[in-house]
Design a protein around this motif. Structure first.
Motif, short mmCIF file in Angstrom:
data_model
loop_
_atom_site.label_atom_id
_atom_site.label_comp_id
_atom_site.label_asym_id
_atom_site.label_seq_id
_atom_site.Cartn_x
_atom_site.Cartn_y
_atom_site.Cartn_z
N GLN A 1 0.85 -1.18 0.00
CA GLN A 1 0.00 0.00 0.00
C GLN A 1 0.89 1.23 0.00
OE1 GLN A 1 -2.79 -0.06 3.26
NE2 GLN A 1 -3.53 -2.13 2.78
N VAL A 2 0.68 2.14 -0.96
CA VAL A 2 1.55 3.29 -1.15
C VAL A 2 0.81 4.57 -0.78
CG1 VAL A 2 3.02 4.54 -2.77
CG2 VAL A 2 2.69 2.06 -3.03
N ARG A 3 1.44 5.38 0.05
CA ARG A 3 0.85 6.65 0.47
C ARG A 3 1.77 7.80 0.11
NH1 ARG A 3 -3.02 6.32 5.37
NH2 ARG A 3 -3.71 4.15 5.32
N HIS A 4 1.27 8.73 -0.71
CA HIS A 4 2.06 9.91 -1.09
C HIS A 4 1.90 10.97 -0.01
CE1 HIS A 4 2.89 13.38 -4.15
NE2 HIS A 4 3.86 13.24 -3.26
N GLU A 5 2.60 10.78 1.09
CA GLU A 5 2.56 11.71 2.22
C GLU A 5 3.70 11.36 3.16
OE1 GLU A 5 -1.25 11.22 3.98
OE2 GLU A 5 -1.03 9.06 4.28
N GLY A 6 4.02 12.29 4.05
CA GLY A 6 5.10 12.05 4.98
C GLY A 6 4.68 11.16 6.13
N PHE A 7 5.69 10.64 6.85
CA PHE A 7 5.37 9.71 7.94
C PHE A 7 4.76 10.40 9.15
CE2 PHE A 7 10.25 9.91 8.47
CZ PHE A 7 10.20 11.05 9.25
N ALA A 8 4.65 11.71 9.13
CA ALA A 8 3.90 12.40 10.19
C ALA A 8 2.44 11.96 10.19
CB ALA A 8 3.99 13.91 10.01
N ASN A 9 2.00 11.39 9.06
CA ASN A 9 0.60 10.94 8.94
C ASN A 9 0.41 9.49 9.38
OD1 ASN A 9 -0.70 13.34 7.63
ND2 ASN A 9 0.91 12.95 6.13
N LEU A 10 1.37 8.94 10.09
CA LEU A 10 1.22 7.59 10.64
C LEU A 10 0.00 7.48 11.53
CD1 LEU A 10 4.91 6.81 11.67
CD2 LEU A 10 3.52 5.42 10.13
N SER A 11 -0.38 8.59 12.15
CA SER A 11 -1.52 8.57 13.07
C SER A 11 -2.82 8.19 12.39
CB SER A 11 -1.67 9.94 13.74
OG SER A 11 -1.83 10.96 12.76
N ALA A 12 -2.85 8.22 11.04
CA ALA A 12 -4.06 7.83 10.31
C ALA A 12 -4.26 6.31 10.32
CB ALA A 12 -3.99 8.32 8.87
N LEU A 13 -3.22 5.56 10.67
CA LEU A 13 -3.34 4.11 10.73
C LEU A 13 -4.11 3.71 11.99
CD1 LEU A 13 0.29 3.08 9.70
CD2 LEU A 13 -1.74 3.21 8.24
N PRO A 14 -4.78 2.55 11.97
CA PRO A 14 -5.54 2.11 13.15
C PRO A 14 -4.63 1.89 14.35
CG PRO A 14 -6.21 0.89 11.20
CD PRO A 14 -4.99 1.66 10.81
N ALA A 15 -5.15 2.12 15.53
CA ALA A 15 -4.38 1.91 16.76
C ALA A 15 -3.98 0.45 16.90
CB ALA A 15 -5.21 2.35 17.96
N ALA A 16 -2.77 0.24 17.39
CA ALA A 16 -2.24 -1.10 17.66
C ALA A 16 -2.41 -2.05 16.47
CB ALA A 16 -2.90 -1.68 18.91
N SER A 17 -2.10 -1.56 15.26
CA SER A 17 -2.29 -2.36 14.05
C SER A 17 -0.99 -2.73 13.35
CB SER A 17 -3.17 -1.59 13.05
OG SER A 17 -2.50 -0.41 12.61
N VAL A 18 0.14 -2.20 13.83
CA VAL A 18 1.40 -2.33 13.10
C VAL A 18 2.36 -3.25 13.85
CG1 VAL A 18 3.43 -1.05 12.28
CG2 VAL A 18 1.13 -0.06 12.05
N ASP A 19 2.94 -4.19 13.12
CA ASP A 19 3.88 -5.16 13.70
C ASP A 19 5.32 -4.68 13.68
OD1 ASP A 19 2.30 -7.93 14.13
OD2 ASP A 19 1.49 -6.89 12.37
N GLY A 20 5.61 -3.67 12.89
CA GLY A 20 6.96 -3.13 12.84
C GLY A 20 7.00 -1.87 12.01
N LEU A 21 7.71 -0.85 12.49
CA LEU A 21 7.80 0.45 11.82
C LEU A 21 9.26 0.80 11.60
CD1 LEU A 21 6.92 3.30 10.89
CD2 LEU A 21 6.71 3.93 13.31
N LEU A 22 9.62 1.06 10.35
CA LEU A 22 10.98 1.47 9.98
C LEU A 22 10.96 2.88 9.45
CD1 LEU A 22 13.99 0.96 9.20
CD2 LEU A 22 13.14 0.00 7.05
N MET A 23 11.88 3.72 9.92
CA MET A 23 12.05 5.06 9.39
C MET A 23 13.53 5.28 9.08
SD MET A 23 9.41 7.50 11.55
CE MET A 23 10.02 7.10 13.19
N ASP A 24 13.83 5.42 7.80
CA ASP A 24 15.19 5.68 7.32
C ASP A 24 15.24 7.17 6.97
OD1 ASP A 24 17.66 5.76 6.15
OD2 ASP A 24 17.21 4.36 4.54
N LEU A 25 15.80 7.97 7.84
CA LEU A 25 15.70 9.42 7.72
C LEU A 25 16.71 9.98 6.73
CD1 LEU A 25 15.37 10.16 11.55
CD2 LEU A 25 13.54 9.63 9.93
N GLY A 26 16.56 11.26 6.43
CA GLY A 26 17.53 11.93 5.57
C GLY A 26 17.15 11.92 4.11
N VAL A 27 18.16 12.14 3.27
CA VAL A 27 17.97 12.30 1.83
C VAL A 27 18.56 11.10 1.11
CG1 VAL A 27 18.31 13.88 -0.12
CG2 VAL A 27 18.26 14.77 2.21
N SER A 28 17.88 10.62 0.09
CA SER A 28 18.41 9.50 -0.68
C SER A 28 19.45 9.99 -1.68
CB SER A 28 17.28 8.77 -1.42
OG SER A 28 16.77 9.58 -2.46
#
Length: 308
Positions: free
Chosen positions: A76-103
């Motif tokens: 599932q692809v979302r064109h938005e920043g990870f600040a919008n993680l709060s839109a996901l259901p509570a206690a629904s995620v088994d693992g969250l990865l954030m690779d910060l910075g610039v590619s």
């Protein structure tokens, strides 16, 4: 999808191993908060079961296009920043990865304006489809604002001199519009240089962080992580400079201990919500093969109790 600019994913196997180490039951939901060019996501997909889901976030339209091109029904692809993680259901995620910075493709593409090494428009937006460019902000910002941004987000001791040079240039010859113009101006304002570092490094970092609200978004995403992670789920964050890592470190430390509200001494203690698991840096071999990995720090934590 082929791309003219190459990217080498930092801490690829270490990050995915840490992310997927939690003992959870299927179907599982994984989140890559920064798809980038998909190195971590592709490895996660290769290790997922058929009923699992991978949700990826990215503000960069080019990254989003590459994610869609994978063509995996589990993605599932979302064109938005990870600040919008709060839109996901509570206690629904088994693992969250954030690779910060610039590619690397963002840095190496002169048209994106991230690099002082290539001449290009002074842009620096992660999402090139919306928002204000660095050139537009510098055209109207007050001297004090410019100095504060460069000092706070770049930890640049010559921030005042650089800001004065930017304003003087704007008054004399018009606004800065090109990356090389800014790099040359900064080089003239910085009185001493760190060995092996371009004098414009800290200024470019500061303006990029500011124009993309990177630290504010990181703080929002970390707060959201507490709500969306399942008990036992992993939080994995790779940072590339001290400002990011300090936020992540303090966040994990804050939530890795029990605490109570001193203003309400009779209130029940709040249980710890995270357990610090690991702090990992790239190996010497990885840094030798990919020098851009040298400043990376990966922190891993585990959710300890049911999200509110």
């Amino acid at each position: 999808m082929q791309h003219p600019f190459q990217h080498t994913t930092v801490l690829l196997h270490e990050a995915v191993e840490a992310l997927m180490a939690a003992d959870t039951t299927a179907p599982r939901c994984w989140v890559d908060g920064t798809f980038g060019r998909g190195g971590h996501s592709r490895l996660i997909l290769s290790r997922m079961d058929a009923q699992d889901t991978l949700v990826v976030f990215d503000k960069d339209p080019e990254a989003v296009a590459q994610a869609h091109a994978i063509g995996d029904a589990r993605l599932q692809v979302r064109h938005e920043g990870f600040a919008n993680l709060s839109a996901l259901p509570a206690a629904s995620v088994d693992g969250l990865l954030m690779d910060l910075g610039v590619s690397s493709p963002q840095i190496d593409d002169a048209g994106r304006g991230f690099s002082f090494r290539f001449d290009g428009p002074l842009d620096m937006r992660m999402d090139s489809s919306r928002g204000q460019t660095v050139a537009q902000w510098l055209e109207g910002a007050e001297l004090g604002e410019i100095a504060e941004v460069i000092r706070e987000y770049g930890e640049e001791r010559y921030a005042g001199s650089i800001a004065k040079a930017i304003v003087a240039r704007r008054q004399e010859r018009g606004p800065l519009t090109r990356t090389t113009e800014l790099a040359e101006l900064v080089a003239g304002a910085v009185r001493s240089r760190e060995a092996g570092q371009n004098p414009a490094t800290r200024t470019f970092q500061a303006l990029r962080i500011f124009i993309n609200a990177e630290l504010e978004e990181l703080q929002q995403a970390l707060a959201a992580a507490l709500a969306v992670l399942k008990p036992g789920a992993r939080l994995v964050v790779i940072s590339f400079h001290s400002l990011e890592d300090r936020i992540v470190k303090r966040f994990i430390e804050q939530h890795s201990r029990q605490h109570y509200d001193r203003r309400m001494p009779l209130a029940a203690e709040q249980p710890m919500r995270l357990r610090a698991v690991a702090r990992i840096k790239p190996s010497a071999a990885e840094v030798a093969a990919n020098p851009r990995a040298r400043s990376a720090i990966m922190r891993v934590a585990e959710r300890t109790e049911v999200a509110c």
